[in-house]
Design a protein around this motif. Sequence first.
Motif, PDB file in Angstrom:
ATOM      1  N   GLY A  70      -1.222   4.471 -16.003  1.00  0.00           N
ATOM      2  CA  GLY A  70      -2.276   4.717 -15.033  1.00  0.00           C
ATOM      3  C   GLY A  70      -1.847   4.632 -13.584  1.00  0.00           C
ATOM      4  N   GLU A  71      -0.530   4.576 -13.340  1.00  0.00           N
ATOM      5  CA  GLU A  71      -0.059   4.481 -11.964  1.00  0.00           C
ATOM      6  C   GLU A  71       1.331   5.081 -11.826  1.00  0.00           C
ATOM      7  N   LEU A  72       1.696   5.337 -10.592  1.00  0.00           N
ATOM      8  CA  LEU A  72       3.023   5.819 -10.252  1.00  0.00           C
ATOM      9  C   LEU A  72       3.545   4.894  -9.155  1.00  0.00           C
ATOM     10  N   HIS A  73       4.788   4.458  -9.289  1.00  0.00           N
ATOM     11  CA  HIS A  73       5.388   3.536  -8.317  1.00  0.00           C
ATOM     12  C   HIS A  73       6.450   4.303  -7.533  1.00  0.00           C
ATOM     13  N   LEU A  74       6.193   4.545  -6.259  1.00  0.00           N
ATOM     14  CA  LEU A  74       7.146   5.232  -5.396  1.00  0.00           C
ATOM     15  C   LEU A  74       8.312   4.293  -5.117  1.00  0.00           C
ATOM     16  N   ILE A 108      -1.068   5.034  -6.664  1.00  0.00           N
ATOM     17  CA  ILE A 108       0.352   5.090  -6.346  1.00  0.00           C
ATOM     18  C   ILE A 108       0.657   3.799  -5.581  1.00  0.00           C
ATOM     19  N   TRP A 109       1.728   3.141  -5.960  1.00  0.00           N
ATOM     20  CA  TRP A 109       2.158   1.887  -5.336  1.00  0.00           C
ATOM     21  C   TRP A 109       3.497   2.111  -4.640  1.00  0.00           C
ATOM     22  N   LEU A 110       3.779   1.301  -3.636  1.00  0.00           N
ATOM     23  CA  LEU A 110       5.090   1.301  -2.999  1.00  0.00           C
ATOM     24  C   LEU A 110       5.300  -0.009  -2.278  1.00  0.00           C
ATOM     25  N   GLU A 111       6.563  -0.294  -1.998  1.00  0.00           N
ATOM     26  CA  GLU A 111       6.939  -1.394  -1.120  1.00  0.00           C
ATOM     27  C   GLU A 111       7.660  -0.778   0.075  1.00  0.00           C
ATOM     28  N   ARG A 118       7.513   2.378  11.479  1.00  0.00           N
ATOM     29  CA  ARG A 118       7.338   3.837  11.432  1.00  0.00           C
ATOM     30  C   ARG A 118       6.890   4.290  10.040  1.00  0.00           C
ATOM     31  N   ALA A 119       7.563   3.811   9.008  1.00  0.00           N
ATOM     32  CA  ALA A 119       7.189   4.190   7.645  1.00  0.00           C
ATOM     33  C   ALA A 119       5.805   3.662   7.295  1.00  0.00           C
ATOM     34  N   ARG A 120       5.520   2.437   7.685  1.00  0.00           N
ATOM     35  CA  ARG A 120       4.195   1.869   7.404  1.00  0.00           C
ATOM     36  C   ARG A 120       3.107   2.724   8.044  1.00  0.00           C
ATOM     37  N   ALA A 121       3.353   3.192   9.263  1.00  0.00           N
ATOM     38  CA  ALA A 121       2.373   4.048   9.943  1.00  0.00           C
ATOM     39  C   ALA A 121       2.204   5.378   9.210  1.00  0.00           C
ATOM     40  N   VAL A 122       3.294   5.960   8.725  1.00  0.00           N
ATOM     41  CA  VAL A 122       3.208   7.212   7.953  1.00  0.00           C
ATOM     42  C   VAL A 122       2.343   6.990   6.712  1.00  0.00           C
ATOM     43  N   TYR A 123       2.615   5.926   5.983  1.00  0.00           N
ATOM     44  CA  TYR A 123       1.851   5.648   4.763  1.00  0.00           C
ATOM     45  C   TYR A 123       0.381   5.372   5.074  1.00  0.00           C
ATOM     46  N   LEU A 150       3.398  -4.544   0.343  1.00  0.00           N
ATOM     47  CA  LEU A 150       2.968  -3.793  -0.834  1.00  0.00           C
ATOM     48  C   LEU A 150       1.805  -2.909  -0.415  1.00  0.00           C
ATOM     49  N   MET A 151       1.912  -1.624  -0.715  1.00  0.00           N
ATOM     50  CA  MET A 151       0.871  -0.673  -0.330  1.00  0.00           C
ATOM     51  C   MET A 151       0.408   0.100  -1.550  1.00  0.00           C
ATOM     52  N   SER A 152      -0.843   0.543  -1.506  1.00  0.00           N
ATOM     53  CA  SER A 152      -1.428   1.261  -2.633  1.00  0.00           C
ATOM     54  C   SER A 152      -2.299   2.407  -2.131  1.00  0.00           C
ATOM     55  N   LEU A 153      -2.240   3.505  -2.849  1.00  0.00           N
ATOM     56  CA  LEU A 153      -3.101   4.656  -2.596  1.00  0.00           C
ATOM     57  C   LEU A 153      -3.953   4.878  -3.831  1.00  0.00           C
TER      58      LEU A 153
END
Length: 163
Positions: A70-74, A108-111, A118-123, A150-153
């Motif tokens: 049920g998820e995808l981890h970038l 979708i999850w990512l660290e 910069r990357a945090r702002a893009v996400y 840890l970020m999630s969409l």
Amino acid sequence: MSAELRSGTRLEAMRVGDVEAVLAIEQRAYEFPWTRGNFIDSLAAGYEAFVLRDEADALLGYCLAMPGVGELHLLNITVAPALQGRGHARGMLDALQALARAQGCEQIWLEVRQSNERARAVYQRYGFAEVGQRRAYYPAAQGRREDAVLMSLRLLPAQEVLA
């Protein structure tokens, strides 16, 4: 894979033959890059992996993600440093989101490094929310460790996107 890609670019499945070119970008982009073995192992494990190329077949960037229930981890998304800020990461995120939806994923999850503003702002612009922290997740200078954010969409079901 359906995505909003910049004109003249295309996504292709990453192959073992792409790893050296991917590694060259990885080493230019990060102080603590993935190793050749990390990429080979990800491909061998069957993770979702694709490269972004231009009309001349030059490698612009790449993305790897690990499917889960049920998820995808970038795991890694990178655009060649000289080509950043041109919408290529967004195009790859669009493709990743389309892939996740097609697989029935809900999130979708990512660290991301805490210091990588910069990357945090893009996400965040893309819709990811900061939902937690992983202490001492990344290697850092002088043998230290850096925390990850840890970020999630959250993905809407396909029928709600079409409505």
